[in-house]
Design a protein around this motif. Structure first.
Motif, mmCIF file in Angstrom:
data_model
loop_
_atom_site.group_PDB
_atom_site.id
_atom_site.type_symbol
_atom_site.label_atom_id
_atom_site.label_comp_id
_atom_site.label_asym_id
_atom_site.label_seq_id
_atom_site.Cartn_x
_atom_site.Cartn_y
_atom_site.Cartn_z
ATOM 1 N N GLU A 253 0.834 -1.213 0.000
ATOM 2 C CA GLU A 253 0.000 0.000 0.000
ATOM 3 C C GLU A 253 0.866 1.259 0.000
ATOM 4 O O GLU A 253 0.593 2.211 -0.728
ATOM 5 C CB GLU A 253 -0.924 0.005 1.220
ATOM 6 N N ALA A 254 1.926 1.244 0.817
ATOM 7 C CA ALA A 254 2.800 2.413 0.899
ATOM 8 C C ALA A 254 3.562 2.628 -0.410
ATOM 9 O O ALA A 254 3.671 3.761 -0.884
ATOM 10 C CB ALA A 254 3.767 2.261 2.068
ATOM 11 N N PHE A 255 4.078 1.559 -1.002
ATOM 12 C CA PHE A 255 4.800 1.701 -2.272
ATOM 13 C C PHE A 255 3.871 2.227 -3.367
ATOM 14 O O PHE A 255 4.257 3.072 -4.171
ATOM 15 C CB PHE A 255 5.421 0.373 -2.712
ATOM 16 N N GLN A 256 2.647 1.728 -3.400
ATOM 17 C CA GLN A 256 1.698 2.209 -4.406
ATOM 18 C C GLN A 256 1.400 3.688 -4.173
ATOM 19 O O GLN A 256 1.332 4.474 -5.123
ATOM 20 C CB GLN A 256 0.415 1.382 -4.388
ATOM 21 N N SER A 257 1.240 4.087 -2.920
ATOM 22 C CA SER A 257 1.019 5.501 -2.599
ATOM 23 C C SER A 257 2.230 6.339 -2.988
ATOM 24 O O SER A 257 2.085 7.470 -3.455
ATOM 25 C CB SER A 257 0.717 5.678 -1.107
ATOM 26 N N ALA A 258 3.430 5.786 -2.797
ATOM 27 C CA ALA A 258 4.644 6.501 -3.206
ATOM 28 C C ALA A 258 4.618 6.754 -4.710
ATOM 29 O O ALA A 258 4.883 7.875 -5.164
ATOM 30 C CB ALA A 258 5.886 5.699 -2.818
ATOM 31 N N LEU A 259 4.277 5.715 -5.474
ATOM 32 C CA LEU A 259 4.202 5.881 -6.937
ATOM 33 C C LEU A 259 3.122 6.877 -7.320
ATOM 34 O O LEU A 259 3.319 7.696 -8.228
ATOM 35 C CB LEU A 259 3.941 4.524 -7.601
ATOM 36 N N ASP A 260 1.993 6.823 -6.619
ATOM 37 C CA ASP A 260 0.889 7.747 -6.903
ATOM 38 C C ASP A 260 1.226 9.190 -6.540
ATOM 39 O O ASP A 260 0.590 10.118 -7.040
ATOM 40 C CB ASP A 260 -0.378 7.327 -6.140
ATOM 41 N N ASN A 261 2.222 9.362 -5.671
ATOM 42 C CA ASN A 261 2.578 10.698 -5.207
ATOM 43 C C ASN A 261 3.923 11.180 -5.722
ATOM 44 O O ASN A 261 4.567 12.028 -5.106
ATOM 45 C CB ASN A 261 2.535 10.745 -3.673
ATOM 46 N N GLY A 262 4.344 10.633 -6.840
ATOM 47 C CA GLY A 262 5.465 11.206 -7.568
ATOM 48 C C GLY A 262 6.852 10.672 -7.279
ATOM 49 O O GLY A 262 7.818 11.229 -7.789
ATOM 50 N N THR A 263 6.982 9.618 -6.486
ATOM 51 C CA THR A 263 8.319 9.077 -6.306
ATOM 52 C C THR A 263 8.783 8.448 -7.613
ATOM 53 O O THR A 263 7.967 8.083 -8.458
ATOM 54 C CB THR A 263 8.362 8.046 -5.150
ATOM 55 N N GLU A 264 10.083 8.358 -7.778
ATOM 56 C CA GLU A 264 10.623 7.788 -9.011
ATOM 57 C C GLU A 264 10.204 6.332 -9.147
ATOM 58 O O GLU A 264 10.291 5.553 -8.196
ATOM 59 C CB GLU A 264 12.144 7.892 -9.002
ATOM 60 N N LYS A 265 9.759 5.965 -10.316
ATOM 61 C CA LYS A 265 9.301 4.602 -10.593
ATOM 62 C C LYS A 265 10.504 3.756 -10.968
ATOM 63 O O LYS A 265 10.865 3.642 -12.124
ATOM 64 C CB LYS A 265 8.247 4.625 -11.699
ATOM 65 N N THR A 266 11.113 3.152 -9.949
ATOM 66 C CA THR A 266 12.337 2.381 -10.145
ATOM 67 C C THR A 266 12.053 0.886 -10.220
ATOM 68 O O THR A 266 11.024 0.404 -9.740
ATOM 69 C CB THR A 266 13.320 2.620 -8.984
ATOM 70 N N ALA A 267 13.015 0.179 -10.777
ATOM 71 C CA ALA A 267 12.927 -1.279 -10.829
ATOM 72 C C ALA A 267 12.858 -1.862 -9.425
ATOM 73 O O ALA A 267 12.132 -2.829 -9.185
ATOM 74 C CB ALA A 267 14.126 -1.843 -11.586
ATOM 75 N N THR A 268 13.572 -1.262 -8.495
ATOM 76 C CA THR A 268 13.587 -1.769 -7.124
ATOM 77 C C THR A 268 12.197 -1.715 -6.509
ATOM 78 O O THR A 268 11.746 -2.685 -5.888
ATOM 79 C CB THR A 268 14.583 -0.963 -6.266
ATOM 80 N N ILE A 269 11.504 -0.605 -6.684
ATOM 81 C CA ILE A 269 10.156 -0.499 -6.115
ATOM 82 C C ILE A 269 9.219 -1.510 -6.775
ATOM 83 O O ILE A 269 8.433 -2.170 -6.093
ATOM 84 C CB ILE A 269 9.598 0.935 -6.228
ATOM 85 N N TYR A 270 9.308 -1.644 -8.086
ATOM 86 C CA TYR A 270 8.450 -2.616 -8.762
ATOM 87 C C TYR A 270 8.764 -4.044 -8.317
ATOM 88 O O TYR A 270 7.850 -4.858 -8.155
ATOM 89 C CB TYR A 270 8.557 -2.483 -10.276
ATOM 90 N N ASN A 271 10.044 -4.352 -8.096
ATOM 91 C CA ASN A 271 10.393 -5.689 -7.612
ATOM 92 C C ASN A 271 9.814 -5.910 -6.217
ATOM 93 O O ASN A 271 9.242 -6.967 -5.935
ATOM 94 C CB ASN A 271 11.912 -5.879 -7.596
ATOM 95 N N MET A 272 9.942 -4.913 -5.359
ATOM 96 C CA MET A 272 9.410 -5.045 -4.004
ATOM 97 C C MET A 272 7.887 -5.176 -4.028
ATOM 98 O O MET A 272 7.316 -5.968 -3.274
ATOM 99 C CB MET A 272 9.878 -3.872 -3.152
ATOM 100 N N LEU A 273 7.234 -4.407 -4.887
ATOM 101 C CA LEU A 273 5.777 -4.542 -5.028
ATOM 102 C C LEU A 273 5.410 -5.950 -5.495
ATOM 103 O O LEU A 273 4.451 -6.551 -4.990
ATOM 104 C CB LEU A 273 5.234 -3.510 -6.015
ATOM 105 N N GLY A 274 6.159 -6.465 -6.450
ATOM 106 C CA GLY A 274 5.896 -7.817 -6.940
ATOM 107 C C GLY A 274 6.035 -8.857 -5.845
ATOM 108 O O GLY A 274 5.197 -9.758 -5.713
ATOM 109 N N ILE A 275 7.070 -8.723 -5.040
ATOM 110 C CA ILE A 275 7.266 -9.680 -3.949
ATOM 111 C C ILE A 275 6.146 -9.554 -2.927
ATOM 112 O O ILE A 275 5.640 -10.565 -2.422
ATOM 113 C CB ILE A 275 8.655 -9.498 -3.316
ATOM 114 N N CYS A 276 5.720 -8.321 -2.641
ATOM 115 C CA CYS A 276 4.580 -8.133 -1.726
ATOM 116 C C CYS A 276 3.343 -8.857 -2.255
ATOM 117 O O CYS A 276 2.627 -9.521 -1.496
ATOM 118 C CB CYS A 276 4.264 -6.640 -1.558
ATOM 119 N N GLU A 277 3.094 -8.749 -3.549
ATOM 120 C CA GLU A 277 1.929 -9.402 -4.147
ATOM 121 C C GLU A 277 2.085 -10.919 -4.156
ATOM 122 O O GLU A 277 1.097 -11.647 -3.998
ATOM 123 C CB GLU A 277 1.665 -8.863 -5.550
ATOM 124 N N MET A 278 3.308 -11.404 -4.310
ATOM 125 C CA MET A 278 3.538 -12.854 -4.209
ATOM 126 C C MET A 278 3.173 -13.335 -2.807
ATOM 127 O O MET A 278 2.519 -14.365 -2.658
ATOM 128 C CB MET A 278 5.001 -13.204 -4.510
#
Length: 181
Positions: free
Chosen positions: A79-104
């Motif tokens: 939820e926090a990572f998605q909010s970070a993306l929604d609020n202008g943080t840089e869309k990095t591979a690291t964040i997407y990987n962490m989001l993917g692991i959270c969803e796993m």
């Protein structure tokens, strides 16, 4: 990813975010310092203060996400990572990987595959992270029961990373599971 290396990357991710801000808010700076000391609960409280004040929302949410990640609260981290993306943080591979692991962890495999795929499209990631995301994407398809897609991705993965013995064994297994054309 090795734990020590992971912590270095996460600390660098937070530090880079803070340095990139002209006059990083005190709550975010304090959160970063506490994070470096592995005081994740206290760090999260500081990042939450910044969120509550509406200060540097993208970076505050990213900090929250990483703190929750370290505490293995993957639902809050997502939820926090998605909010970070929604609020202008840089869309990095690291964040997407962490989001993917959270969803796993949440057994939301289609979303996980989506995040791993998107992370691989980001520039500036290490080859190690790109390989990890590629393998994670395959694992997400397999966990979702989409053996055909997993097999297709794994064949490409093994061609690109022929020294990955674990992947070669997985390829032999998936060939027995995927539907025949």
């Amino acid at each position: 990813m090795k734990t020590g290396r992971k912590k270095q990357i996460l600390a660098a991710l937070l530090a880079a975010a803070c340095i990139g801000l002209a006059g990083c808010a005190d709550a975010v700076e304090d959160g970063l310092e506490l994070f470096k000391e592995a005081k994740y609960t206290e760090a999260a409280e500081n990042f939450q203060k910044a969120v509550d004040k509406g200060e540097n929302l993208g970076e505050a949410y990213r900090g929250l996400g990483i703190c929750y990640w370290e505490q293995e609260d993957y639902e809050k981290a997502s939820e926090a990572f998605q909010s970070a993306l929604d609020n202008g943080t840089e869309k990095t591979a690291t964040i997407y990987n962490m989001l993917g692991i959270c969803e796993m962890k949440a057994e939301s495999y289609k979303k996980a595959a989506f995040y791993f795929m998107n992370g691989q499209m980001k520039e500036g990631a290490s080859e190690e992270l790109m390989q990890e995301m590629a393998f994670n994407e395959i694992a997400a398809y397999e966990a979702d029961g989409d053996y055909g897609k997993a097999l297709q991705k794994l064949e490409g993965y093994v061609a690109k990373y022929p020294d990955d013995e674990k992947a070669a064994k997985e390829l032999a297994f998936l060939k027995t599971q995927a539907p025949k054309e």
